[in-house]
Design a protein around this motif. Structure first.
Motif, short mmCIF file in Angstrom:
data_model
loop_
_atom_site.label_atom_id
_atom_site.label_comp_id
_atom_site.label_asym_id
_atom_site.label_seq_id
_atom_site.Cartn_x
_atom_site.Cartn_y
_atom_site.Cartn_z
N LYS A 71 0.86 -1.19 0.00
CA LYS A 71 0.00 0.00 0.00
C LYS A 71 0.89 1.24 0.00
O LYS A 71 1.73 1.40 0.88
CB LYS A 71 -0.91 0.02 1.22
CG LYS A 71 -1.89 -1.12 1.27
CD LYS A 71 -2.72 -1.08 2.53
CE LYS A 71 -3.64 -2.29 2.59
NZ LYS A 71 -4.40 -2.31 3.83
N VAL A 72 0.69 2.10 -0.99
CA VAL A 72 1.49 3.31 -1.12
C VAL A 72 0.54 4.49 -1.24
O VAL A 72 -0.42 4.45 -2.01
CB VAL A 72 2.39 3.25 -2.39
CG1 VAL A 72 3.19 4.53 -2.54
CG2 VAL A 72 3.29 2.04 -2.35
N PRO A 102 -2.19 -1.84 -14.85
CA PRO A 102 -3.35 -1.40 -14.06
C PRO A 102 -4.46 -2.45 -14.07
O PRO A 102 -4.76 -3.03 -15.11
CB PRO A 102 -3.79 -0.12 -14.76
CG PRO A 102 -3.35 -0.31 -16.18
CD PRO A 102 -2.10 -1.12 -16.12
N ILE A 103 -5.04 -2.70 -12.92
CA ILE A 103 -6.18 -3.61 -12.81
C ILE A 103 -7.45 -2.79 -12.57
O ILE A 103 -8.43 -2.92 -13.28
CB ILE A 103 -5.98 -4.64 -11.69
CG1 ILE A 103 -4.78 -5.52 -12.04
CG2 ILE A 103 -7.23 -5.48 -11.49
CD1 ILE A 103 -4.40 -6.48 -10.95
N LYS A 104 -7.40 -1.92 -11.55
CA LYS A 104 -8.52 -1.01 -11.27
C LYS A 104 -7.94 0.38 -11.02
O LYS A 104 -6.86 0.51 -10.45
CB LYS A 104 -9.31 -1.47 -10.05
CG LYS A 104 -10.04 -2.77 -10.28
CD LYS A 104 -11.07 -3.01 -9.21
CE LYS A 104 -11.71 -4.35 -9.48
NZ LYS A 104 -13.11 -4.30 -9.59
N TYR A 105 -8.69 1.38 -11.42
CA TYR A 105 -8.24 2.76 -11.28
C TYR A 105 -9.44 3.68 -11.33
O TYR A 105 -10.54 3.25 -11.73
CB TYR A 105 -7.22 3.11 -12.37
CG TYR A 105 -7.64 2.72 -13.76
CD1 TYR A 105 -8.37 3.59 -14.55
CD2 TYR A 105 -7.31 1.48 -14.28
CE1 TYR A 105 -8.77 3.23 -15.82
CE2 TYR A 105 -7.70 1.11 -15.55
CZ TYR A 105 -8.43 1.99 -16.32
OH TYR A 105 -8.83 1.63 -17.57
N LEU A 165 -5.22 -0.03 -8.34
CA LEU A 165 -4.73 -1.38 -8.06
C LEU A 165 -3.85 -1.77 -9.24
O LEU A 165 -4.31 -1.82 -10.38
CB LEU A 165 -5.89 -2.38 -7.90
CG LEU A 165 -5.49 -3.86 -7.79
CD1 LEU A 165 -4.54 -4.09 -6.62
CD2 LEU A 165 -6.72 -4.73 -7.67
N ILE A 166 -2.57 -2.01 -8.96
CA ILE A 166 -1.58 -2.32 -9.98
C ILE A 166 -1.06 -3.73 -9.74
O ILE A 166 -0.75 -4.09 -8.61
CB ILE A 166 -0.41 -1.31 -9.93
CG1 ILE A 166 -0.89 0.13 -9.95
CG2 ILE A 166 0.59 -1.59 -11.05
CD1 ILE A 166 -1.63 0.53 -11.20
N ILE A 185 -0.29 -4.17 -5.88
CA ILE A 185 0.13 -2.94 -5.21
C ILE A 185 -1.05 -1.97 -5.25
O ILE A 185 -1.62 -1.72 -6.31
CB ILE A 185 1.34 -2.31 -5.93
CG1 ILE A 185 2.46 -3.33 -6.05
CG2 ILE A 185 1.81 -1.06 -5.20
CD1 ILE A 185 3.35 -3.11 -7.23
N PHE A 186 -1.43 -1.45 -4.09
CA PHE A 186 -2.49 -0.46 -3.99
C PHE A 186 -1.85 0.92 -3.86
O PHE A 186 -1.11 1.17 -2.90
CB PHE A 186 -3.39 -0.74 -2.78
CG PHE A 186 -4.16 -2.03 -2.90
CD1 PHE A 186 -5.41 -2.04 -3.49
CD2 PHE A 186 -3.62 -3.22 -2.45
CE1 PHE A 186 -6.13 -3.23 -3.60
CE2 PHE A 186 -4.31 -4.41 -2.56
CZ PHE A 186 -5.58 -4.42 -3.13
#
Length: 190
Positions: A71-72, A102-105, A165-166, A185-186
């Motif tokens: 988480k960043v 990217p998965i969600k953005y 969400l990457i 990675i969030f």
């Protein structure tokens, strides 16, 4: 006409001024050099701590891939130093390449760089990038060994705020068929 005594005083004053100016210039340059040297040292010591943490995480977990932060939180236009650790569980050296996707953005039309997240100067993640492992594989890790690499996360100034969400994917060999491991990675952009 100036007397000899007056011209001597002017010469002495000029010499004193020149000496003071050179001294101040030298002190100023030394201060600036020292500041830039400290910045480089901070980056090295920061990554040293990240590296130690990743080494511990690889030893203490069953994961083949660990990322320094899952988480960043980061402001638009800012950057931060991160890293990943990978463990080769095979019996031979493994050559691999990495890709962030990217998965969600945030669902807006103006989201720069999501199609171009890897490797270059305008991208989010700065590291050795070789799409599909071509023309060569930028990373390798020895058999039954582990390795830590650094990556710089730089969020574009015009990125939309919100949660991203990457997925970080590691591919063994060339192409996208042999996915070795992934990490999520969030990233919260403010």
């Amino acid at each position: 006409m100036l007397s000899k005594k007056a011209s001597l005083e002017i010469s002495i004053q000029a010499i004193v001024i020149v000496v003071l100016a050179m001294t101040l210039l030298g002190l100023g340059l030394g201060f600036i050099k020292g500041m830039f040297g400290k910045i480089g040292g901070i980056t090295e010591s920061t990554f040293g701590k990240i590296e130690e943490q990743l080494q511990r995480d690889l030893v203490n977990s069953n994961e083949k891939l660990v990322f320094s932060q899952s988480k960043v939180s980061i402001e638009r236009g800012k950057e931060t130093l991160l890293g990943w650790g990978i463990r080769n569980e095979g019996t031979s050296e493994m050559d691999y390449w990495v890709e962030f996707g990217p998965i969600k953005y945030p669902n807006t039309a103006n989201n720069p760089g999501l199609n171009n997240m890897n490797g270059g100067t305008g991208d989010w993640f700065i590291f050795k990038y070789s799409p599909n492992g071509a023309p060569n594989l930028p990373y390798s890790v020895d058999a039954a060994d582990q390795q830590v690499e650094r990556v710089n996360l730089r969020v574009p100034k015009n990125a939309d705020p919100g949660l991203y969400l990457i997925e970080m994917a590691v591919y063994e060999g060339t192409g996208v068929t042999d996915k070795y491991a992934t990490a999520d990675i969030f990233i919260t952009v403010t």
